[in-house]
Design a protein around this motif. Sequence first.
Motif, PDB file in Angstrom:
ATOM      1  N   ARG A 189      56.739  -5.450  10.985  1.00  0.00           N
ATOM      2  CA  ARG A 189      57.400  -5.914  12.245  1.00  0.00           C
ATOM      3  C   ARG A 189      57.071  -6.909  13.094  1.00  0.00           C
ATOM      4  O   ARG A 189      55.675  -6.561  13.253  1.00  0.00           O
ATOM      5  CB  ARG A 189      57.875  -4.284  12.845  1.00  0.00           C
ATOM      6  CG  ARG A 189      59.036  -4.956  13.328  1.00  0.00           C
ATOM      7  CD  ARG A 189      59.908  -3.546  14.714  1.00  0.00           C
ATOM      8  NE  ARG A 189      59.878  -3.837  15.493  1.00  0.00           N
ATOM      9  CZ  ARG A 189      60.737  -3.042  16.833  1.00  0.00           C
ATOM     10  NH1 ARG A 189      60.311  -2.258  16.793  1.00  0.00           N
ATOM     11  NH2 ARG A 189      61.475  -3.582  17.868  1.00  0.00           N
ATOM     12  N   MET A 190      57.532  -7.295  13.004  1.00  0.00           N
ATOM     13  CA  MET A 190      57.256  -9.016  14.146  1.00  0.00           C
ATOM     14  C   MET A 190      57.509  -8.508  15.642  1.00  0.00           C
ATOM     15  O   MET A 190      58.768  -8.535  15.253  1.00  0.00           O
ATOM     16  CB  MET A 190      58.090  -9.779  13.949  1.00  0.00           C
ATOM     17  CG  MET A 190      57.148 -10.902  12.448  1.00  0.00           C
ATOM     18  SD  MET A 190      57.625 -11.910  12.079  1.00  0.00           S
ATOM     19  CE  MET A 190      56.463 -12.371  10.996  1.00  0.00           C
ATOM     20  N   ARG A 191      56.917  -8.622  16.685  1.00  0.00           N
ATOM     21  CA  ARG A 191      56.590  -8.634  18.068  1.00  0.00           C
ATOM     22  C   ARG A 191      57.634  -9.884  18.182  1.00  0.00           C
ATOM     23  O   ARG A 191      56.662 -11.356  18.747  1.00  0.00           O
ATOM     24  CB  ARG A 191      55.640  -8.102  18.847  1.00  0.00           C
ATOM     25  CG  ARG A 191      55.365  -7.428  18.575  1.00  0.00           C
ATOM     26  CD  ARG A 191      54.250  -6.771  18.938  1.00  0.00           C
ATOM     27  NE  ARG A 191      53.538  -4.864  18.673  1.00  0.00           N
ATOM     28  CZ  ARG A 191      52.473  -4.832  18.062  1.00  0.00           C
ATOM     29  NH1 ARG A 191      51.660  -5.632  18.328  1.00  0.00           N
ATOM     30  NH2 ARG A 191      52.545  -3.068  18.357  1.00  0.00           N
ATOM     31  N   ILE A 192      58.601  -9.778  18.251  1.00  0.00           N
ATOM     32  CA  ILE A 192      59.728 -11.292  18.045  1.00  0.00           C
ATOM     33  C   ILE A 192      59.520 -11.727  19.871  1.00  0.00           C
ATOM     34  O   ILE A 192      59.426 -12.965  19.970  1.00  0.00           O
ATOM     35  CB  ILE A 192      60.956 -11.459  17.250  1.00  0.00           C
ATOM     36  CG1 ILE A 192      60.560 -10.715  16.640  1.00  0.00           C
ATOM     37  CG2 ILE A 192      62.056 -12.179  18.148  1.00  0.00           C
ATOM     38  CD1 ILE A 192      60.579 -11.805  15.651  1.00  0.00           C
ATOM     39  N   GLU A 193      60.212 -10.903  20.612  1.00  0.00           N
ATOM     40  CA  GLU A 193      60.397 -11.027  21.912  1.00  0.00           C
ATOM     41  C   GLU A 193      58.978 -11.528  22.680  1.00  0.00           C
ATOM     42  O   GLU A 193      58.738 -13.377  23.601  1.00  0.00           O
ATOM     43  CB  GLU A 193      60.899  -9.712  22.727  1.00  0.00           C
ATOM     44  CG  GLU A 193      62.159 -10.081  21.977  1.00  0.00           C
ATOM     45  CD  GLU A 193      61.846  -9.102  21.138  1.00  0.00           C
ATOM     46  OE1 GLU A 193      62.961  -9.147  20.387  1.00  0.00           O
ATOM     47  OE2 GLU A 193      61.026  -8.282  20.776  1.00  0.00           O
ATOM     48  N   PHE A 208      65.729  -0.545  22.515  1.00  0.00           N
ATOM     49  CA  PHE A 208      64.788  -1.006  23.581  1.00  0.00           C
ATOM     50  C   PHE A 208      65.163  -2.461  23.703  1.00  0.00           C
ATOM     51  O   PHE A 208      64.908  -2.956  25.139  1.00  0.00           O
ATOM     52  CB  PHE A 208      64.046  -0.581  23.005  1.00  0.00           C
ATOM     53  CG  PHE A 208      63.410   0.961  23.549  1.00  0.00           C
ATOM     54  CD1 PHE A 208      63.061   1.640  24.893  1.00  0.00           C
ATOM     55  CD2 PHE A 208      63.323   1.620  22.768  1.00  0.00           C
ATOM     56  CE1 PHE A 208      63.472   2.816  24.872  1.00  0.00           C
ATOM     57  CE2 PHE A 208      63.063   2.848  22.442  1.00  0.00           C
ATOM     58  CZ  PHE A 208      62.781   4.080  23.408  1.00  0.00           C
ATOM     59  N   GLY A 209      66.464  -3.053  23.136  1.00  0.00           N
ATOM     60  CA  GLY A 209      66.405  -4.161  23.475  1.00  0.00           C
ATOM     61  C   GLY A 209      66.243  -5.139  22.280  1.00  0.00           C
ATOM     62  O   GLY A 209      65.707  -6.372  22.981  1.00  0.00           O
ATOM     63  N   HIS A 210      64.955  -4.752  22.139  1.00  0.00           N
ATOM     64  CA  HIS A 210      64.007  -5.729  20.574  1.00  0.00           C
ATOM     65  C   HIS A 210      64.496  -5.539  19.458  1.00  0.00           C
ATOM     66  O   HIS A 210      65.100  -4.870  18.755  1.00  0.00           O
ATOM     67  CB  HIS A 210      62.243  -5.377  20.776  1.00  0.00           C
ATOM     68  CG  HIS A 210      62.085  -4.698  21.989  1.00  0.00           C
ATOM     69  ND1 HIS A 210      61.320  -3.836  22.489  1.00  0.00           N
ATOM     70  CD2 HIS A 210      61.962  -5.729  23.140  1.00  0.00           C
ATOM     71  CE1 HIS A 210      60.963  -3.358  23.534  1.00  0.00           C
ATOM     72  NE2 HIS A 210      61.591  -5.042  24.285  1.00  0.00           N
TER      73      HIS A 210
END
Length: 436
Positions: free
Chosen positions: A286-290, A369-371
Amino acid sequence: MSSPDSGPASEPDGGGLFSRRRLLGAAGVSAAVVGAAGAGALAGRASAADPQAAMNAAVPFRGVRQAGIVTPAQDRMHFATFDLTTDRRDDVIKMLREWTHMAERMTAGAQAARDGAVGLNPYSPPTDTGEALGLPASALTLTIGFGPSFFGRDGKDPLGIAGRRPELLADLPKFPNETMDPSQCGGDICIQACANDPQVAVHAVRNLARVGFGTAAVRWSQLGFGRTSSTSHAQQTPRNLFGFKDGTANIMAEDTGTLDEQVWVRDGDGPDWLTGGSYLITRRIRMRIEPWDRTTLIEQERVIGRAKGSGAPLGRADEFDALPLDLTGDDGEPVIDPLAHVRLASPEDNDGVQILRRGYNFTDGTDGFGHLDAGLFFIAFVRNPATQFIPMQTKLAKRDLLTEYIVHTGTGIFATPPGIPDGDPDAYWGSTLLEG
């Protein structure tokens, strides 16, 4: 070694092998069959009228190697793992035999079942789920692998093959920076379906799961879009969801010497049934895109070690230039950071070790959570997991600058046997294991 044909697959008239197009015309079924891949996954898929013949062509199912390893990477993927629901060896063999027949048919662009148009009997369930009717082969490949648990668990050996498990086929150790979801890990059997049309890939896995009912059940699955590596010099390097070119230094199908050294299991590496095969490793990353999207360009490039636009190593102009690992800047510091991803993953930093990558981007909605729940479904093929993947991943997990922006949430390891020989009607997926 399998490679795509130059044109659409031919369809024999005997044996009830109807092409999906011929069956569609004969039965008068609309081409607008409802799909199972979902609206998001279907966006941009190749249609049956796609003028690019190579995108629609069939990849030979039989050969020395399984297709889907060095086959030029297709654009879409459906990966699924199965757990056995029976202890009966005969039932498992029967399922694998049927799966093999179905896989050969579907990769040729035909319907799943062997009974032709009889599958449309209105008084019985269809013998093909139907969502790929009218679609071409779309370069579909189906690759099978067997996980450690296929050989028994908890001291039990229901199939009588525990003694044939390769020593290297063992669950991967826990690495730093991973939060594994057990529901996305492991499995007795894996099926990797790759195609240039997601509906074709989903159709293949769905029909194998349907026929396997009572013998095997889906444990977890993952849809992937947009390949994140090339497996042929004829392909352009794609990009991952961080926007960087991915897989520039991958092993290519044309690099036969490197494949022999780094990918294919040799005589003496393990049990004879696996010779000519490989080990398949998956990681759901999983990439922490934000946070990434709020990071400056100069920092993104420092983390990766390449220019975002051209893909060239920092300090060089061309994507395929060698990594200048000894190059320093005016400040005396290395141009490529000592902890940059490309440095730590390079053969130069891993005693010459390479892996064949075959990953895909994924987006699975949000986490509430908006991610975005998005990232890379990493697939690698290696000759020896213990000396290739595990040391490399251990180092990356501990030192890689990229770990700030990613987390591993799923994993699996599988032994992929060699291909099904031409001219051997009795061979099936796993026959060298179960009947050798």
